[in-house]
Scaffold this motif. Structure first.
Motif, PDB file in Angstrom:
ATOM      1  N   HIS A   2       0.820  -1.213   0.000  1.00 37.47           N
ATOM      2  CA  HIS A   2       0.000   0.000   0.000  1.00 37.47           C
ATOM      3  C   HIS A   2       0.854   1.264   0.000  1.00 37.47           C
ATOM      4  N   GLN A   3       1.949   1.240   0.734  1.00 40.17           N
ATOM      5  CA  GLN A   3       2.817   2.414   0.759  1.00 40.17           C
ATOM      6  C   GLN A   3       3.408   2.684  -0.627  1.00 40.17           C
ATOM      7  N   GLN A   4       3.883   1.654  -1.290  1.00 40.88           N
ATOM      8  CA  GLN A   4       4.440   1.827  -2.633  1.00 40.88           C
ATOM      9  C   GLN A   4       3.360   2.236  -3.630  1.00 40.88           C
ATOM     10  N   ARG A   5       2.173   1.730  -3.422  1.00 41.21           N
ATOM     11  CA  ARG A   5       1.042   2.071  -4.295  1.00 41.21           C
ATOM     12  C   ARG A   5       0.703   3.555  -4.163  1.00 41.21           C
ATOM     13  N   GLN A   6       0.718   4.054  -2.932  1.00 43.24           N
ATOM     14  CA  GLN A   6       0.433   5.469  -2.716  1.00 43.24           C
ATOM     15  C   GLN A   6       1.526   6.346  -3.313  1.00 43.24           C
ATOM     16  N   ALA A  19      -5.162  -2.054 -12.289  1.00 40.04           N
ATOM     17  CA  ALA A  19      -5.338  -3.377 -11.697  1.00 40.04           C
ATOM     18  C   ALA A  19      -4.159  -4.271 -12.032  1.00 40.04           C
ATOM     19  N   ALA A  20      -3.664  -4.178 -13.250  1.00 40.73           N
ATOM     20  CA  ALA A  20      -2.492  -4.967 -13.644  1.00 40.73           C
ATOM     21  C   ALA A  20      -1.257  -4.518 -12.879  1.00 40.73           C
ATOM     22  N   ARG A  21      -1.116  -3.195 -12.681  1.00 44.49           N
ATOM     23  CA  ARG A  21       0.016  -2.680 -11.904  1.00 44.49           C
ATOM     24  C   ARG A  21      -0.068  -3.152 -10.458  1.00 44.49           C
ATOM     25  N   ASP A  22      -1.274  -3.120  -9.899  1.00 44.98           N
ATOM     26  CA  ASP A  22      -1.452  -3.571  -8.513  1.00 44.98           C
ATOM     27  C   ASP A  22      -1.069  -5.032  -8.359  1.00 44.98           C
ATOM     28  N   ALA A  23      -1.498  -5.867  -9.303  1.00 45.37           N
ATOM     29  CA  ALA A  23      -1.191  -7.298  -9.236  1.00 45.37           C
ATOM     30  C   ALA A  23       0.314  -7.528  -9.294  1.00 45.37           C
ATOM     31  N   ALA A  24       0.995  -6.810 -10.184  1.00 47.35           N
ATOM     32  CA  ALA A  24       2.444  -6.967 -10.310  1.00 47.35           C
ATOM     33  C   ALA A  24       3.161  -6.469  -9.068  1.00 47.35           C
ATOM     34  N   LEU A  25       2.693  -5.349  -8.511  1.00 42.88           N
ATOM     35  CA  LEU A  25       3.327  -4.779  -7.330  1.00 42.88           C
ATOM     36  C   LEU A  25       3.139  -5.687  -6.120  1.00 42.88           C
ATOM     37  N   GLU A  31       6.946 -11.574  -2.910  1.00 43.22           N
ATOM     38  CA  GLU A  31       8.152 -12.358  -3.187  1.00 43.22           C
ATOM     39  C   GLU A  31       9.342 -11.835  -2.386  1.00 43.22           C
ATOM     40  N   GLU A  32       9.438 -10.524  -2.263  1.00 40.16           N
ATOM     41  CA  GLU A  32      10.521  -9.940  -1.469  1.00 40.16           C
ATOM     42  C   GLU A  32      10.402 -10.360  -0.003  1.00 40.16           C
TER      43      GLU A  32
END
Length: 208
Positions: A2-6, A19-25, A31-32
């Motif tokens: 959420h922080q990176q999304r903001q 939505a595609a960006r959210d899924a990838a993020l 994974e990290e």
């Protein structure tokens, strides 16, 4: 996530592209986190994470679908995760050692444009079991305790809910509509019980 999304400016209404960006993020963040855990664990312990890796994609898809719908339907936006209130709320007691600080972390806090907040607790149990759980608000202590943790911020609290999120079913938000009465009852119960402990009351034996 959420922080990176903001930071990327994507904390808003969902589109096919976002939505595609959210899924990838979310996949990258997961994974990290998984790699960090695997480095901390021994080889045998790390193997225990494999079932979670297998179930994660479906769980993540369910969460992102809920998030997109929640943002489309309302005015709530993520504000904090693992929130530790900056000033501890205190339980007022008549004992010499009072007041007693209340400490804990809240899974998630959202805010809306009016400055109100809602608290969310993530649950991996199924929605049906949570529905039964919240039917008796006096048995539901977690969300009321979250409300108490907020202290003076409780005046801004407009909702408290569990979010059932797992790989087997779509996410479902279950609101504890009686959180105010439950929080007041929880506070009174703790004051009574801890007051009795300070007064030297013996702990009753467990069992029959």
């Amino acid at each position: 996530f959420h922080q990176q999304r903001q930071q990327a400016g994507d904390d808003g209404k969902s589109t096919e592209k976002s939505a595609a960006r959210d899924a990838a993020l979310l996949a990258a963040c997961a994974e990290e986190a998984l790699q960090q855990l695997m480095q901390q664990y021994s080889q045998n312990q790390a193997a225990m994470l494999l079932p979670y890796r297998r179930s994660w994609p479906q769980l993540a898809a369910h969460y992102l679908a809920w998030l997109a719908q929640d943002e489309a339907d309302g005015d709530w936006h993520f504000a904090h995760a693992e929130y530790l209130p900056p000033t501890a709320a205190c339980l007022q007691l008549p004992a010499p050692d009072a007041p007693l600080p209340l400490t804990g972390r809240i899974d998630r806090i959202d805010r809306n444009s009016a400055g109100q907040i809602r608290v969310i607790d993530y649950k991996t149990s199924n929605a049906k079991s949570l529905e039964k759980h919240i039917q008796n608000p006096l048995e539901d202590t977690q969300l009321p305790f979250y409300a108490l943790l907020l202290g003076q911020q409780q005046a801004q609290l407009d909702g408290a809910l569990y979010l059932a999120v797992n790989e087997k079913e779509a996410c479902k938000a279950l609101e504890q509509e009686q959180w105010q009465d439950a929080a007041a009852a929880l506070q009174a119960g703790m004051q009574q019980d801890i007051g009795r402990i300070y007064a030297g009351a013996a702990m009753p034996a467990l069992g029959h």
